[in-house]
Design a protein around this motif. Structure first.
Motif: not given
Ligand SMILES: Nc1ncnc2c1ncn2[C@@H]1O[C@H](COP(=O)(O)OP(=O)(O)O)[C@@H](O)[C@H]1O
Ligand SMILES: [Mg+2]
Length: 262
Positions: A55-63, A68-73, A75-87
């Motif tokens: 999600v591209r934030p409306t304001g501010g930044r994530v470093v 500063a991130i721009d797109g999916v980094p 070195e990162l992995a995510v475990v989502f809440q909704d497992y049924s859609r993640s496999l």
């Protein structure tokens, strides 16, 4: 390299005219395990999506790592809440876990071996040849955790990852996260609605509030190491912290703005 793995500055995000996060800031030193709690709808998942570059934030930044991130980094992995859609249903469990490892290079055999090892660490050895839809919800969620761990990210984001597993498995997975964090030195952000869990696994508990969403409190967790399910949860400091966090979360559900009824 910056001493902070993650720096969030003035992060604001609105969906249309609904402002979910407002000018929130947070620093996460490398190697820290941060638990994030807060009332439902306060923007915890939105925060993780902003960090993950989904999600591209409306304001501010994530470093992340000084950039500063721009797109999916990478070195990162995510475990989502909704497992049924993640496999991916058309891939076996092992191939689901091995898939992201292509970005890391290595041979097919090495990727498969890493996938099998990660499956074993979440208690799913032998399930590699099955398809996700042949497994229970809790097992599918363990597969997504295995996939994230196999990738060996430097930053791991987990969004209520243990919500769909039974109590015993939940404790096992909490201990697995603690072990991985200790052994691999990963930086981890774990969103949970379970207050006891936030204290049990966290080096720090960050309490988010609602309307507007932002950091309401940050509590360092100093509990004797190694933590274990029985003695840690009975420790007086654990008990007082969980009470404090619980009170803060309840308070955080109330808006900070004064609402005037006419
Ligand atoms: N894609 C979206 N479009 C519009 N509103 C959204 C969207 N995603 C989340 N929201 C709203 O933003 C608020 C925060 O959502 P979320 O980040 O999922 O909160 P949490 O994870 O803390 O429960 C909620 O009011 C939710 O309804
Ligand atoms: Mg959420």
């Amino acid at each position: 390299m910056s001493e902070n793995m993650l720096e969030i500055d003035g992060l604001t995000h609105s969906y249309g005219d609904h402002t979910v996060l407002e000018k929130m800031s947070l620093r996460v030193p490398r190697g820290e395990l941060v638990s994030i709690v807060g009332p439902s709808g306060c923007g915890k998942s939105t925060l993780l999506r902003c960090i993950a570059g989904l999600v591209r934030p409306t304001g501010g930044r994530v470093v992340l790592d000084g950039t500063a991130i721009d797109g999916v980094p990478d070195e990162l992995a995510v475990v989502f809440q909704d497992y049924s859609r993640s496999l991916l249903p058309w891939l076996t469990v092992r191939d689901n876990v091995a898939l992201p490892l292509r970005r890391r290079g290595g041979s097919r055999a090495e990727r498969r071996a890493a996938a099998e090892e990660a499956l074993t660490s979440v208690g799913l050895d032998g399930a590699g040849r099955k398809y996700p839809w042949q497994l229970s919800g809790g097992m599918q969620q363990r597969v997504s955790i295995a996939r994230a761990l196999a990738y060996r990210p430097s930053l791991l984001l987990m969004d209520e990852p243990f919500g769909s597993v039974d109590a015993q498995t939940r404790e096992d997975l909490e201990d697995l996260v603690l072990r991985v964090h200790r052994d691999e030195g990963m930086t981890i952000l774990l969103v949970t609605h379970d207050i006891d869990e936030s204290v049990y696994v966290g080096d720090r508990v960050v309490v988010l509030g609602r309307d507007p969403g932002g950091v309401r409190a940050e509590l360092p967790v100093h509990l004797p190491a190694p933590r274990d399910q029985t003695t840690t949860r009975a420790h007086p400091d654990f008990v007082s912290l969980r009470t404090e966090v619980s009170t803060l979360v309840r308070g955080a559900a109330a808006p900070t703005k004064t609402v005037v009824h006419e």
